[in-house]
Write a protein that holds these residues in place. Structure first.
Motif, PDB file in Angstrom:
ATOM      1  N   ASP A   1       5.012   7.438   6.254  1.00 37.37           N
ATOM      2  CA  ASP A   1       6.169   8.145   7.047  1.00 37.37           C
ATOM      3  C   ASP A   1       5.549   9.134   8.144  1.00 37.37           C
ATOM      4  N   CYS A   2       4.284   9.231   8.532  1.00 35.32           N
ATOM      5  CA  CYS A   2       3.519  10.017   9.169  1.00 35.32           C
ATOM      6  C   CYS A   2       4.269  10.230  10.812  1.00 35.32           C
ATOM      7  N   PRO A   3       4.739  11.069  11.194  1.00 32.71           N
ATOM      8  CA  PRO A   3       5.210  11.385  12.491  1.00 32.71           C
ATOM      9  C   PRO A   3       4.266  10.770  13.557  1.00 32.71           C
ATOM     10  N   SER A   4       3.222  11.212  13.484  1.00 37.62           N
ATOM     11  CA  SER A   4       2.281  10.805  14.513  1.00 37.62           C
ATOM     12  C   SER A   4       2.070   9.295  14.600  1.00 37.62           C
ATOM     13  N   ALA A   5       1.962   8.669  13.538  1.00 39.62           N
ATOM     14  CA  ALA A   5       1.696   7.246  13.433  1.00 39.62           C
ATOM     15  C   ALA A   5       3.079   6.404  13.873  1.00 39.62           C
ATOM     16  N   LEU A   6       4.394   6.997  13.389  1.00 44.44           N
ATOM     17  CA  LEU A   6       5.702   6.490  13.730  1.00 44.44           C
ATOM     18  C   LEU A   6       5.618   6.510  15.492  1.00 44.44           C
ATOM     19  N   ARG A   7       5.285   7.615  15.949  1.00 49.99           N
ATOM     20  CA  ARG A   7       5.509   7.661  17.419  1.00 49.99           C
ATOM     21  C   ARG A   7       4.672   6.549  18.301  1.00 49.99           C
ATOM     22  N   ALA A   8       3.436   6.532  17.508  1.00 46.10           N
ATOM     23  CA  ALA A   8       2.536   5.688  18.369  1.00 46.10           C
ATOM     24  C   ALA A   8       3.153   4.347  18.380  1.00 46.10           C
ATOM     25  N   ILE A   9       3.407   3.923  17.065  1.00 45.20           N
ATOM     26  CA  ILE A   9       4.077   2.706  16.611  1.00 45.20           C
ATOM     27  C   ILE A   9       5.157   2.391  17.601  1.00 45.20           C
ATOM     28  N   ALA A  10       6.256   3.196  17.738  1.00 45.07           N
ATOM     29  CA  ALA A  10       7.324   3.105  18.609  1.00 45.07           C
ATOM     30  C   ALA A  10       7.025   3.126  20.045  1.00 45.07           C
ATOM     31  N   ARG A  11       5.858   3.477  20.373  1.00 48.06           N
ATOM     32  CA  ARG A  11       5.330   3.241  21.613  1.00 48.06           C
ATOM     33  C   ARG A  11       4.456   1.944  22.140  1.00 48.06           C
ATOM     34  N   GLY A  12       4.598   1.189  21.050  1.00 50.48           N
ATOM     35  CA  GLY A  12       3.809  -0.166  20.911  1.00 50.48           C
ATOM     36  C   GLY A  12       2.292  -0.111  20.646  1.00 50.48           C
ATOM     37  N   HIS A  13       1.934   0.908  20.359  1.00 50.40           N
ATOM     38  CA  HIS A  13       0.454   1.319  20.137  1.00 50.40           C
ATOM     39  C   HIS A  13       0.209   1.096  18.575  1.00 50.40           C
ATOM     40  N   TYR A  14      -1.057   1.201  18.305  1.00 55.52           N
ATOM     41  CA  TYR A  14      -1.509   1.338  16.663  1.00 55.52           C
ATOM     42  C   TYR A  14      -1.261   0.182  15.908  1.00 55.52           C
TER      43      TYR A  14
ATOM     44  N   ARG B   1     -10.821   8.856   6.874  1.00 56.39           N
ATOM     45  CA  ARG B   1     -10.798  10.499   7.018  1.00 56.39           C
ATOM     46  C   ARG B   1      -8.957  10.677   6.671  1.00 56.39           C
ATOM     47  N   PRO B   2      -8.967  11.696   6.189  1.00 52.63           N
ATOM     48  CA  PRO B   2      -7.310  12.031   6.219  1.00 52.63           C
ATOM     49  C   PRO B   2      -6.687  12.374   7.614  1.00 52.63           C
ATOM     50  N   CYS B   3      -5.422  12.131   7.607  1.00 49.50           N
ATOM     51  CA  CYS B   3      -4.710  12.239   9.010  1.00 49.50           C
ATOM     52  C   CYS B   3      -4.477  13.905   9.240  1.00 49.50           C
ATOM     53  N   ALA B   4      -4.800  14.390  10.299  1.00 49.53           N
ATOM     54  CA  ALA B   4      -4.630  15.972  10.628  1.00 49.53           C
ATOM     55  C   ALA B   4      -3.286  16.214  10.806  1.00 49.53           C
ATOM     56  N   VAL B   5      -2.152  15.546  10.899  1.00 52.61           N
ATOM     57  CA  VAL B   5      -0.710  15.815  11.040  1.00 52.61           C
ATOM     58  C   VAL B   5       0.025  15.712   9.665  1.00 52.61           C
ATOM     59  N   CYS B   6      -0.023  14.559   9.079  1.00 55.00           N
ATOM     60  CA  CYS B   6       0.628  14.157   7.887  1.00 55.00           C
ATOM     61  C   CYS B   6      -0.112  14.823   6.399  1.00 55.00           C
ATOM     62  N   LEU B   7      -1.334  14.833   6.504  1.00 55.08           N
ATOM     63  CA  LEU B   7      -2.276  15.312   5.234  1.00 55.08           C
ATOM     64  C   LEU B   7      -3.077  16.406   5.667  1.00 55.08           C
TER      65      LEU B   7
ATOM     66  N   GLY C   1       0.901  -1.084   0.043  1.00 54.85           N
ATOM     67  CA  GLY C   1       0.083  -0.152  -0.068  1.00 54.85           C
ATOM     68  C   GLY C   1       0.728   1.221   0.090  1.00 54.85           C
ATOM     69  N   THR C   2       0.047   2.385  -0.428  1.00 53.90           N
ATOM     70  CA  THR C   2       0.936   3.592  -0.332  1.00 53.90           C
ATOM     71  C   THR C   2       0.569   4.531   0.843  1.00 53.90           C
ATOM     72  N   LEU C   3      -0.431   4.150   1.450  1.00 55.57           N
ATOM     73  CA  LEU C   3      -0.998   4.656   2.628  1.00 55.57           C
ATOM     74  C   LEU C   3      -1.496   3.925   3.596  1.00 55.57           C
ATOM     75  N   GLY C   4      -1.108   4.181   5.165  1.00 59.21           N
ATOM     76  CA  GLY C   4      -1.370   3.576   6.217  1.00 59.21           C
ATOM     77  C   GLY C   4      -2.503   3.986   6.828  1.00 59.21           C
ATOM     78  N   GLY C   5      -3.052   3.248   7.602  1.00 57.91           N
ATOM     79  CA  GLY C   5      -4.304   3.942   8.717  1.00 57.91           C
ATOM     80  C   GLY C   5      -4.535   3.131   9.805  1.00 57.91           C
ATOM     81  N   HIS C   6      -5.736   3.616  10.672  1.00 55.92           N
ATOM     82  CA  HIS C   6      -5.882   3.298  11.853  1.00 55.92           C
ATOM     83  C   HIS C   6      -7.460   2.694  11.723  1.00 55.92           C
ATOM     84  N   ARG C   7      -7.691   1.273  11.896  1.00 55.02           N
ATOM     85  CA  ARG C   7      -8.975   0.765  11.689  1.00 55.02           C
ATOM     86  C   ARG C   7     -10.171   1.426  12.708  1.00 55.02           C
TER      87      ARG C   7
ATOM     88  N   ARG D   1      -1.778  -3.094  16.032  1.00 56.20           N
ATOM     89  CA  ARG D   1      -2.822  -4.198  15.888  1.00 56.20           C
ATOM     90  C   ARG D   1      -3.893  -3.755  15.035  1.00 56.20           C
ATOM     91  N   ASP D   2      -4.364  -2.384  15.109  1.00 53.46           N
ATOM     92  CA  ASP D   2      -5.407  -1.807  14.249  1.00 53.46           C
ATOM     93  C   ASP D   2      -5.018  -1.211  13.015  1.00 53.46           C
TER      94      ASP D   2
END
Length: 102
Positions: free
Chosen positions: A47-60, A79-85, A32-38, A62-63
């Motif tokens: 490469d969204c900084p918000s998603a990468l931070r959540a993933i680094a903390r062990g969250h996000y 819907r689009p991410c408020a941080v990276c889009l 895929g070219t985009l990631g999301g949260h179910r 699974r969904d």
């Protein structure tokens, strides 16, 4: 991306799981070219900084879901991410609130 093939499999055998416009997961030979949260029903850049931070903390993770393109993510009800889009998010929010945008 979710890889369904074993790590030692050749590139030609590798498959990825993408969410289709109807919200159903489907195998794909291209990532895929985009990631999301179910659960939050949002999508953004891989490469969204918000998603990468959540993933680094062990969250996000699974969904986490993936989309081939933006049109598919929107059709699936995300819907689009408020941080990276931020531009797409501003348009989405304005349309939701009934405000005209250029």
């Amino acid at each position: 991306m979710i890889e369904d093939a074993p790590p030692d499999a050749g590139a030609a055998e590798r498959t990825y799981t993408l969410i289709g416009a109807d919200g159903t997961a489907r195998p794909s030979v291209t990532p895929g070219t985009l990631g999301g949260h179910r659960r939050q029903r949002l999508y953004g850049r891989l490469d969204c900084p918000s998603a990468l931070r959540a993933i680094a903390r062990g969250h996000y993770v699974r969904d986490r879901v993936f989309f081939a393109d933006e049109a598919t993510a929107v059709a699936a009800g995300y819907r689009p991410c408020a941080v990276c889009l931020s531009d797409q998010y501003a348009r989405w929010k304005a349309n939701r609130e009934g405000i005209r945008t250029p």
